[in-house]
Scaffold this active site. Structure first.
Site, PDB file in Angstrom:
ATOM      1  N   PRO A   2       0.806  -1.160   0.000  1.00 51.65           N
ATOM      2  CA  PRO A   2       0.000   0.000   0.000  1.00 51.65           C
ATOM      3  C   PRO A   2       0.866   1.247   0.000  1.00 51.65           C
ATOM      4  CG  PRO A   2      -0.599  -1.523   1.737  1.00 51.65           C
ATOM      5  CD  PRO A   2       0.509  -2.093   1.018  1.00 51.65           C
ATOM      6  N   GLU A   3       0.700   2.054  -1.006  1.00 54.21           N
ATOM      7  CA  GLU A   3       1.259   3.408  -0.963  1.00 54.21           C
ATOM      8  C   GLU A   3       0.122   4.306  -0.498  1.00 54.21           C
ATOM      9  OE1 GLU A   3       3.940   4.893  -3.818  1.00 54.21           O
ATOM     10  OE2 GLU A   3       4.396   2.926  -4.659  1.00 54.21           O
ATOM     11  N   HIS A  91      -2.419 -15.388   8.357  1.00 53.24           N
ATOM     12  CA  HIS A  91      -1.905 -14.013   8.399  1.00 53.24           C
ATOM     13  C   HIS A  91      -2.943 -12.981   8.821  1.00 53.24           C
ATOM     14  CE1 HIS A  91       1.602 -15.798   6.668  1.00 53.24           C
ATOM     15  NE2 HIS A  91       1.080 -15.933   5.478  1.00 53.24           N
ATOM     16  N   ARG A 110       3.792 -10.388   5.325  1.00 51.16           N
ATOM     17  CA  ARG A 110       5.210 -10.125   5.598  1.00 51.16           C
ATOM     18  C   ARG A 110       5.455  -9.514   6.972  1.00 51.16           C
ATOM     19  NH1 ARG A 110       7.696  -7.456   0.238  1.00 51.16           N
ATOM     20  NH2 ARG A 110       9.629  -7.853   1.335  1.00 51.16           N
ATOM     21  N   LYS A 151      21.248  19.658  -1.691  1.00 49.92           N
ATOM     22  CA  LYS A 151      21.089  18.199  -1.555  1.00 49.92           C
ATOM     23  C   LYS A 151      21.701  17.505  -2.767  1.00 49.92           C
ATOM     24  CE  LYS A 151      18.254  18.001   2.088  1.00 49.92           C
ATOM     25  NZ  LYS A 151      18.658  17.423   3.360  1.00 49.92           N
TER      26      LYS A 151
END
Length: 270
Positions: A2-3, A91, A110, A151
């Site tokens: 999921p983003e 899970h 995971r 940067k």
DNA sequence: ATGGCCTCCTGGACGC
DNA sequence: TGCGTCCAGGAGGCCA
């Protein structure tokens, strides 16, 4: 994982089921997530009413009367709304049972996700130093320009840094850089304000479009109804190595950056 | 301070 | 059919 669009899709899915509800029980089947699930989680939240289901970056924030549940879905997590007493599957690590009988069920193969509790979310170390939300007014090209001066890190790493802007994960970083015509390896400190304005707009557009389509499902993302997202169908570069660029037909190239797959058009992106 | 690398974990895809 | 290898959407933490 999921983003941000997938987390927002999840938030919108669970909010109507849990806002205003009292938590009647918590079942932790496997507390071994990224950080151990607090052993007193059940006593902390049981009997408390959920004020709202909010989101900050990729964290789901379940606000209770006297504190907040901080939930992260990690790489493979999902939170589903269970209304039919379906038995837990492999899970399914945590169930939040509501007074209505509805269960919020957390599944995470995971186990990179987390469930934490805090009584002062704004001062929580995971939350307090986060950059602005990409869909807020505070996020724009000027901000990226200012924060990037001096940067040396590549632009792709820069926009994926949560202290700069939150919610830009690997898929959407690739997509936004393509839309803005910026090479992923270009040094962040050597990009003009004008190009940062385009990039900020590209990030905003990419994330908004993905939210409208219910997020991106590559393998296993499911929303709170257990359904996939559809943004994968309109990805322009991610997962398209070797395909012709939609703008110029040059074959898209793949490199590794920080061990993450990075796909770009060698002609359009400079 | 900055930037880059490693790590946590499971499972699916692929090659032999 | 089976086994080994590689890869995956995150991001904190450590090291140089």
């Amino acid at each position: 994982m999921p983003e941000l669009p997938e987390v927002e899709t999840t938030r919108r899915g669970i909010a109507p089921h849990c806002e205003g509800q009292v938590i009647s029980a918590v079942t932790v089947r496997n507390p071994s997530l990224r950080w151990p699930v607090p052993s007193d989680l059940a006593e902390r939240v049981s009997g408390k009413r959920i004020q709202s289901a909010d989101r900050r970056a990729k964290y789901l924030l379940i606000h209770l009367e006297d504190g907040t549940l901080i939930i992260h879905l990690g790489m493979s997590g999902s939170l589903r709304v269970i209304t039919d007493n379906a038995p837990p599957m492999t899970h399914d690590h945590i169930d939040l049972t509501l007074e209505s009988g509805t269960v919020l069920r957390f599944n995470d193969p995971r186990r990179f996700g987390c469930w934490l509790w805090t009584d002062s979310v704004d001062r929580h170390p995971l939350i307090e130093s986060l950059g602005p939300e990409p869909l807020s007014e505070a996020f724009n090209g000027e901000l990226l320009f200012q924060r990037s001066r001096s940067k040396k890190t590549p632009i792709k790493n820069f926009i994926m840094d949560n202290h700069v802007v939150v919610g830009v994960g690997n898929i959407y970083a690739n997509e936004a850089l393509f839309k803005a015509g910026i090479h992923p390896r270009r040094q962040a400190g050597r990009i003009s304000l004008d190009r940062y304005r385009r990039l900020a707009e590209a990030i905003r557009e990419t994330l908004s479009a993905a939210i409208l389509m219910g997020g991106t499902t590559l393998r296993d993302f499911v929303n709170s109804d257990g359904k996939p997202g559809y943004f994968a169908q309109v990805l322009l570069v991610y997962g398209k190595t070797g395909s012709p660029c939609t703008q110029c037909n040059t074959l898209l190239k793949e490199i590794r950056m920080n061990n993450r797959s990075t796909v770009y058009c060698p002609r359009c992106q400079r």
